[in-house]
Design a protein around this motif. Structure first.
Motif, mmCIF file in Angstrom:
data_model
loop_
_atom_site.group_PDB
_atom_site.id
_atom_site.type_symbol
_atom_site.label_atom_id
_atom_site.label_comp_id
_atom_site.label_asym_id
_atom_site.label_seq_id
_atom_site.Cartn_x
_atom_site.Cartn_y
_atom_site.Cartn_z
ATOM 1 N N GLY A 7 1.333 -1.056 -0.164
ATOM 2 C CA GLY A 7 0.056 -0.123 -0.064
ATOM 3 C C GLY A 7 0.900 1.144 0.152
ATOM 4 N N ARG A 86 -9.638 -6.608 1.961
ATOM 5 C CA ARG A 86 -8.171 -5.563 1.173
ATOM 6 C C ARG A 86 -8.539 -4.190 2.062
ATOM 7 N NH1 ARG A 86 -3.918 -6.057 -1.971
ATOM 8 N NH2 ARG A 86 -4.519 -7.298 -2.966
ATOM 9 N N LEU A 87 -8.978 -4.041 2.462
ATOM 10 C CA LEU A 87 -8.879 -2.850 3.073
ATOM 11 C C LEU A 87 -9.006 -3.114 4.772
ATOM 12 C CD1 LEU A 87 -11.570 -1.095 1.892
ATOM 13 C CD2 LEU A 87 -9.530 -0.716 1.397
ATOM 14 N N ARG A 92 -6.626 -9.731 4.750
ATOM 15 C CA ARG A 92 -6.450 -10.177 3.048
ATOM 16 C C ARG A 92 -5.767 -11.672 3.051
ATOM 17 N NH1 ARG A 92 -1.269 -10.589 0.556
ATOM 18 N NH2 ARG A 92 -1.803 -11.321 -1.337
ATOM 19 N N LEU A 119 -10.698 -0.829 -5.130
ATOM 20 C CA LEU A 119 -10.716 0.327 -4.297
ATOM 21 C C LEU A 119 -9.703 -0.068 -3.778
ATOM 22 C CD1 LEU A 119 -12.905 1.868 -2.692
ATOM 23 C CD2 LEU A 119 -12.993 -0.572 -2.043
ATOM 24 N N TRP A 120 -9.390 -0.949 -3.227
ATOM 25 C CA TRP A 120 -7.663 -1.179 -2.217
ATOM 26 C C TRP A 120 -6.794 0.027 -2.902
ATOM 27 C CZ3 TRP A 120 -2.770 -2.133 -4.005
ATOM 28 C CH2 TRP A 120 -2.268 -2.851 -2.914
ATOM 29 N N VAL A 123 -8.046 3.722 -3.100
ATOM 30 C CA VAL A 123 -7.959 4.566 -1.533
ATOM 31 C C VAL A 123 -6.512 4.867 -1.258
ATOM 32 C CG1 VAL A 123 -7.826 3.398 1.243
ATOM 33 C CG2 VAL A 123 -9.572 3.040 -0.723
ATOM 34 N N TYR A 124 -5.274 3.269 -1.931
ATOM 35 C CA TYR A 124 -3.810 3.984 -1.642
ATOM 36 C C TYR A 124 -3.379 4.997 -2.176
ATOM 37 C CZ TYR A 124 -3.656 0.109 2.404
ATOM 38 O OH TYR A 124 -3.397 -0.080 3.729
ATOM 39 N N THR A 153 -1.509 0.996 8.758
ATOM 40 C CA THR A 153 -1.707 -0.677 8.702
ATOM 41 C C THR A 153 -0.265 -0.835 9.913
ATOM 42 O OG1 THR A 153 0.577 -0.840 7.186
ATOM 43 C CG2 THR A 153 -1.014 -0.947 6.179
#
Length: 165
Positions: A7, A86-87, A92, A119-120, A123-124, A153
């Motif tokens: 990410g 994923r978020l 995951r 989406l992941w 977002v990153y 994270t």
């Protein structure tokens, strides 16, 4: 295990791309999504082929850990579960493992995982763009984006560890 979380790599690339050309961020998002998708596909395939024994050997499942709660959610709503997994830091692998172990059809997995990876990556990339837009120099945005992702994270894991003690 990478030294820099993936990410953070997407965020850093987006921060740099934002300073070069804002449309380059789209390429970063697509590249990140494709890379995440391929990584998930390899992990899913390894779990399908190696099963629970491989997962325990790789320490994706520890001790008496059970994945029963994920089974029902995955069967009922594969796309939302993959999106959320994923978020969430550390979400995951258990979801991919559970999907493989309960025999989620490869085609269904492939279709459900695509929006999760996009989406992941988005977002990153947004975190990176935020860092890139705040600072005048690209390296400053990259530094802030990587720091933000590492904090996002790692903090939940640290809190979890402290609560066990």
């Amino acid at each position: 295990m990478p030294v820099v979380p993936t990410g953070a790599a997407v965020s850093a690339a987006a921060a740099l791309a934002f300073h070069r050309h804002s449309l380059a961020v789209v390429a970063v998002v697509l590249t990140g999504a494709v890379a995440a998708y391929l990584g998930d596909a390899v992990t899913y395939l390894a779990c399908r082929l190696g099963g629970e024994q491989l997962a325990r050997r790789l320490r994706w499942i520890r001790g008496g850990q059970r994945l029963d709660g994920l089974v029902a959610r995955l069967r009922a709503r594969a796309v939302p579960v993959l999106l959320v997994s994923r978020l969430l830091p550390g979400g995951r692998i258990p979801v991919l493992l559970t999907a493989a172990l309960i025999g989620v059809d490869g085609r269904r997995f492939a279709l459900a995982n695509a929006p999760a990876c996009v989406l992941w990556s988005g977002v990153y990339a947004a975190i990176g763009m935020l860092g890139g837009s705040i600072f005048p120099e690209p390296w400053q945005g990259v530094l802030v984006a990587v720091a933000l992702v590492v904090v996002i994270t790692q903090v939940p894991d640290l809190v979890r560890r402290r609560s066990r003690v």
